[in-house]
Write an enzyme that holds these catalytic residues in place. Structure first.
Site, PDB file in Angstrom:
ATOM      1  N   LYS A  26       0.835  -1.210   0.000  1.00 57.79           N
ATOM      2  CA  LYS A  26       0.000   0.000   0.000  1.00 57.79           C
ATOM      3  C   LYS A  26       0.863   1.251   0.000  1.00 57.79           C
ATOM      4  O   LYS A  26       0.488   2.263  -0.593  1.00 57.79           O
ATOM      5  CB  LYS A  26      -0.915   0.007   1.229  1.00 57.79           C
ATOM      6  CG  LYS A  26      -1.495   1.368   1.543  1.00 57.79           C
ATOM      7  CD  LYS A  26      -2.103   1.418   2.922  1.00 57.79           C
ATOM      8  CE  LYS A  26      -2.282   2.846   3.400  1.00 57.79           C
ATOM      9  NZ  LYS A  26      -1.074   3.474   3.947  1.00 57.79           N
ATOM     10  N   ASN A  27       2.017   1.203   0.653  1.00 61.98           N
ATOM     11  CA  ASN A  27       2.827   2.414   0.745  1.00 61.98           C
ATOM     12  C   ASN A  27       3.839   2.559  -0.387  1.00 61.98           C
ATOM     13  O   ASN A  27       4.700   3.436  -0.347  1.00 61.98           O
ATOM     14  CB  ASN A  27       3.487   2.500   2.122  1.00 61.98           C
ATOM     15  CG  ASN A  27       2.438   2.807   3.194  1.00 61.98           C
ATOM     16  OD1 ASN A  27       1.305   3.168   2.867  1.00 61.98           O
ATOM     17  ND2 ASN A  27       2.798   2.661   4.461  1.00 61.98           N
ATOM     18  N   ARG A  71      -3.454  11.034   1.605  1.00 64.21           N
ATOM     19  CA  ARG A  71      -2.334  11.989   1.620  1.00 64.21           C
ATOM     20  C   ARG A  71      -1.554  11.970   0.306  1.00 64.21           C
ATOM     21  O   ARG A  71      -0.612  12.728   0.127  1.00 64.21           O
ATOM     22  CB  ARG A  71      -1.401  11.649   2.777  1.00 64.21           C
ATOM     23  CG  ARG A  71      -1.968  12.060   4.118  1.00 64.21           C
ATOM     24  CD  ARG A  71      -1.080  11.644   5.247  1.00 64.21           C
ATOM     25  NE  ARG A  71       0.239  12.249   5.203  1.00 64.21           N
ATOM     26  CZ  ARG A  71       0.485  13.492   5.606  1.00 64.21           C
ATOM     27  NH1 ARG A  71      -0.474  14.251   6.038  1.00 64.21           N
ATOM     28  NH2 ARG A  71       1.718  13.963   5.566  1.00 64.21           N
ATOM     29  N   CYS A 102      -4.768   8.678   7.927  1.00 66.13           N
ATOM     30  CA  CYS A 102      -5.235   8.262   9.247  1.00 66.13           C
ATOM     31  C   CYS A 102      -5.024   9.347  10.287  1.00 66.13           C
ATOM     32  O   CYS A 102      -4.058  10.097  10.232  1.00 66.13           O
ATOM     33  CB  CYS A 102      -4.506   6.992   9.651  1.00 66.13           C
ATOM     34  SG  CYS A 102      -5.141   5.567   8.788  1.00 66.13           S
ATOM     35  N   ASP A 148       4.049   1.129  11.809  1.00 68.10           N
ATOM     36  CA  ASP A 148       2.813   0.459  11.374  1.00 68.10           C
ATOM     37  C   ASP A 148       2.740  -1.010  11.803  1.00 68.10           C
ATOM     38  O   ASP A 148       1.715  -1.654  11.622  1.00 68.10           O
ATOM     39  CB  ASP A 148       2.689   0.538   9.843  1.00 68.10           C
ATOM     40  CG  ASP A 148       2.805   1.964   9.362  1.00 68.10           C
ATOM     41  OD1 ASP A 148       1.849   2.714   9.522  1.00 68.10           O
ATOM     42  OD2 ASP A 148       3.881   2.335   8.856  1.00 68.10           O
ATOM     43  N   VAL A 167       7.703   7.703  15.985  1.00 67.29           N
ATOM     44  CA  VAL A 167       7.460   8.264  14.646  1.00 67.29           C
ATOM     45  C   VAL A 167       6.253   9.202  14.644  1.00 67.29           C
ATOM     46  O   VAL A 167       6.306  10.297  14.086  1.00 67.29           O
ATOM     47  CB  VAL A 167       7.288   7.139  13.600  1.00 67.29           C
ATOM     48  CG1 VAL A 167       7.021   7.725  12.211  1.00 67.29           C
ATOM     49  CG2 VAL A 167       8.515   6.240  13.569  1.00 67.29           C
TER      50      VAL A 167
HETATM   51  N1  EPU Z   1       6.290  15.043   9.193  1.00 64.52           N
HETATM   52  C1  EPU Z   1       6.337  16.407   9.401  1.00 64.52           C
HETATM   53  N2  EPU Z   1       6.195  17.231   8.312  1.00 64.52           N
HETATM   54  C2  EPU Z   1       5.997  16.743   7.051  1.00 64.52           C
HETATM   55  C3  EPU Z   1       5.955  15.343   6.856  1.00 64.52           C
HETATM   56  C4  EPU Z   1       6.107  14.513   7.956  1.00 64.52           C
HETATM   57  O1  EPU Z   1       6.503  16.880  10.528  1.00 64.52           O
HETATM   58  O2  EPU Z   1       5.868  17.550   6.096  1.00 64.52           O
HETATM   59  C5  EPU Z   1       6.396  14.137  10.374  1.00 64.52           C
HETATM   60  C6  EPU Z   1       5.109  13.364  10.613  1.00 64.52           C
HETATM   61  O3  EPU Z   1       4.177  14.117  11.339  1.00 64.52           O
HETATM   62  C7  EPU Z   1       5.601  12.142  11.356  1.00 64.52           C
HETATM   63  C8  EPU Z   1       6.991  11.905  10.734  1.00 64.52           C
HETATM   64  O4  EPU Z   1       7.367  13.137  10.106  1.00 64.52           O
HETATM   65  O5  EPU Z   1       5.738  12.422  12.713  1.00 64.52           O
HETATM   66  C9  EPU Z   1       7.076  10.789   9.728  1.00 64.52           C
HETATM   67  O6  EPU Z   1       6.122  10.976   8.702  1.00 64.52           O
HETATM   68  P1  EPU Z   1       6.376  10.460   7.213  1.00 64.52           P
HETATM   69  O7  EPU Z   1       6.430  11.640   6.315  1.00 64.52           O
HETATM   70  O8  EPU Z   1       7.546   9.541   7.228  1.00 64.52           O
HETATM   71  O9  EPU Z   1       5.064   9.650   6.941  1.00 64.52           O
HETATM   72  P2  EPU Z   1       4.160   9.633   5.646  1.00 64.52           P
HETATM   73  O10 EPU Z   1       4.999   9.658   4.425  1.00 64.52           O
HETATM   74  O11 EPU Z   1       3.069  10.646   5.771  1.00 64.52           O
HETATM   75  C10 EPU Z   1       4.176   7.047   5.333  1.00 64.52           C
HETATM   76  C11 EPU Z   1       3.123   5.994   5.321  1.00 64.52           C
HETATM   77  C12 EPU Z   1       2.609   5.751   6.721  1.00 64.52           C
HETATM   78  C13 EPU Z   1       3.790   5.338   7.596  1.00 64.52           C
HETATM   79  C14 EPU Z   1       4.889   6.404   7.540  1.00 64.52           C
HETATM   80  C15 EPU Z   1       6.132   6.009   8.298  1.00 64.52           C
HETATM   81  C16 EPU Z   1       2.138   6.261   3.149  1.00 64.52           C
HETATM   82  C17 EPU Z   1       0.968   6.638   2.327  1.00 64.52           C
HETATM   83  N3  EPU Z   1       2.028   6.396   4.453  1.00 64.52           N
HETATM   84  O12 EPU Z   1       3.508   8.234   5.798  1.00 64.52           O
HETATM   85  O13 EPU Z   1       1.708   4.676   6.642  1.00 64.52           O
HETATM   86  O14 EPU Z   1       3.353   5.185   8.910  1.00 64.52           O
HETATM   87  O15 EPU Z   1       5.255   6.665   6.169  1.00 64.52           O
HETATM   88  O16 EPU Z   1       6.654   4.815   7.804  1.00 64.52           O
HETATM   89  O17 EPU Z   1       3.145   5.795   2.631  1.00 64.52           O
HETATM   90  C18 EPU Z   1      -0.140   3.378   7.219  1.00 64.52           C
HETATM   91  O18 EPU Z   1       0.189   2.637   6.282  1.00 64.52           O
HETATM   92  O19 EPU Z   1      -1.066   3.097   8.029  1.00 64.52           O
HETATM   93  C19 EPU Z   1       0.570   4.643   7.395  1.00 64.52           C
HETATM   94  C20 EPU Z   1       0.172   5.592   8.236  1.00 64.52           C
END
Ligand code: EPU
Length: 439
Positions: free
Chosen positions: A22-23, A96, A120, A310, A332
């Site tokens: 999914k990611n 997102r 989420c 996750d 995280v």
């Molecule tokens: N963060 C910021 N600013 C930003 C972006 C992120 O402060 O502009 C912070 C977030 O708030 C968080 C941390 O950085 O505390 C990490 O966030 P990250 O950007 O790594 O997460 P993401 O890309 O939004 C993806 C997955 C998530 C998974 C995380 C970490 C997707 C669509 N989502 O999210 O998956 O938990 O990476 O591995 O790829 C899930 O599958 O249930 C899920 C939430």
């Protein structure tokens, strides 16, 4: 809306198959926008996030065709066009992924618009890194009431970027923007999750030039044109681990076909320390409860190669059955323990703390976030009614209901469809006792 009426106490046993992650898959679909010819993506699961991105791409003129059971998508970007704001806005709150469309759309059209983002509810989930990255490449960013408008009247240029935290999404933002930006990009503090490596593999197939160093530095030499790709998505290691935890929590035995050892090392080590049985094969991984006591553990979530955030929620259900006190330190996301309230109602003994209860103080320690959990076990679980709060927390509730004594009603299961393909069919195949109720 549908809900499940689950009669717990049945060990889940049998085989499930996991398909593309999914990611990774939605990002691979976005990457197709960068190509001058069609792309073909295999191993695509039938989940809601894929449907949302399919719709978003269609609004931008990309034709997406799905070849049924094999999960093969053909994505043709030859008629990319600006979507109407109102049409994109209808997707506000769905996912997102739209933020990742910005770089490719700026390359293709010189402008982009994205609605308010969903995903989420597990913390603030800001997009400040993404916007800063895009500004670094020369994009003009304008916040409107309905969303964010961006333009690049002078094209996008390679940049030096240093991320304050190895964010998965921001790293993908850099990759999807830099590959066709003019000149060189240096990214420091990059995330290196296997899904990111798979995205890099896709971009390289398209003609990109990307070097990954071992110190979280990624270098990209921009090229003027990329072509389409043909790729098979890497398997979903979060779904695989979720089924592994389900086997342990219910005292069962599940062979997860398609699970890949190399991407799950941290989970497999933790599973073994907890006392779970593992049989690691080339075609998949068998997860089972070997009988006897489970051992309490200290787990800290972290970016790759650490223990994924996750993986945490389904594992916590198994930890409620371990003999002693376990600690989970979530580093995280600041707010990812909301799901434990329902587990406590079911008889679990989980206390949340503001302190960093782990070996490394994290970003959330001094900021009043309940981000450490102390789990005392073993506690038998009893059935209850649950409304699912988010994707991973929701799956952990399903597992808890499967393990619990009695009949639970679980509502809000649509959220699970965002990331778990055909999960009710899989549960039925594992011998779960439940009825699907449509309202
Ligand atoms: N963060 C910021 N600013 C930003 C972006 C992120 O402060 O502009 C912070 C977030 O708030 C968080 C941390 O950085 O505390 C990490 O966030 P990250 O950007 O790594 O997460 P993401 O890309 O939004 C993806 C997955 C998530 C998974 C995380 C970490 C997707 C669509 N989502 O999210 O998956 O938990 O990476 O591995 O790829 C899930 O599958 O249930 C899920 C939430």
């Amino acid at each position: 809306m549908s809900s499940l009426r689950i009669t717990g106490g049945v060990p889940l046993s049998g085989q499930v198959t996991v398909r593309g992650a999914k990611n990774l898959v939605p990002k691979a679909m976005v990457a197709a926008l960068l190509g001058s010819t069609p792309s073909v993506l295999g191993n695509v699961p039938d989940i809601k996030d894929v449907a949302v991105v399919t719709n978003l791409l269609a609004l931008h003129g990309v034709t997406v065709n799905r070849d049924g059971a094999d999960g093969v998508l053909t994505l043709d970007p030859s008629n990319v066009t600006q979507a109407r704001h109102a049409d994109i806005d209808a997707h506000a709150g769905d996912s997102r992924i739209p933020i990742l469309l910005c770089g490719p759309l700026l390359h293709a059209l010189g402008e982009a618009f994205i609605p308010d983002l969903g995903g989420c509810r597990i913390g603030d989930r800001p997009i400040n890194y993404h916007l800063e990255v895009l500004r670094n490449f020369g994009a003009r960013v304008e916040k409107l009431e309905s969303g964010i408008r961006m333009s690049a009247p002078h094209g996008l240029q390679g940049a030096k970027i240093d991320l304050p935290y190895p964010s998965v999404g921001a790293t993908e933002q850099v990759l999807l923007t830099a590959t066709r930006a003019e000149g060189h990009t240096e990214l420091r503090g990059a995330a290196t999750e296997p899904e990111i490596m798979d995205l890099i593999a896709i971009l390289q197939k398209m003609g990109a030039i990307i070097t990954v160093q071992t110190d979280r530095v990624i270098r990209i030499e921009g090229v003027p044109e990329l072509r389409g790709y043909r790729h098979r998505a890497l398997p979903d290691r979060i779904e695989a681990a979720s089924w592994g935890s389900a086997a342990l929590a219910t005292g069962g035995d599940i062979l997860v076909a398609g699970a890949k050892q190399a991407d799950m090392m941290a989970f497999l080590n933790t599973y073994r320390k907890l006392g779970g049985g593992l049989d690691i094969q080339d075609e998949g991984i068998r997860f089972y409860h070997p009988g006897g006591d489970l051992n309490p553990l200290i787990v800290e979530t972290n970016v790759h190669p650490g223990f994924m955030t996750d993986w945490q929620q389904p594992l916590v259900v198994a930890l409620t059955q371990a003999n002693g006190v376990s600690i989970v330190h979530e580093t995280v996301y600041e707010n990812r323990f909301g799901f434990t309230r329902a587990l406590n109602r079911m008889g679990a003994n989980i206390q949340l703390h503001r302190e960093c209860l782990g070996s490394v103080p994290c970003r959330f320690g001094q900021r009043n976030f309940l981000h450490s959990a102390v789990i005392s076990g073993p506690t038998p679980l009893k059935a209850t009614d649950i409304n699912i709060p988010d994707l991973r927390g929701g799956f952990s509730h399903l597992i808890a209901a499967m393990a619990a004594d009695g009949v639970s009603h679980v509502t809000g299961i649509e959220l699970i469809k965002r990331g778990y393909e055909h999960f009710t069919d899989k549960l039925a195949g594992l011998g779960a006792d439940f009825d699907l109720e449509d309202r």
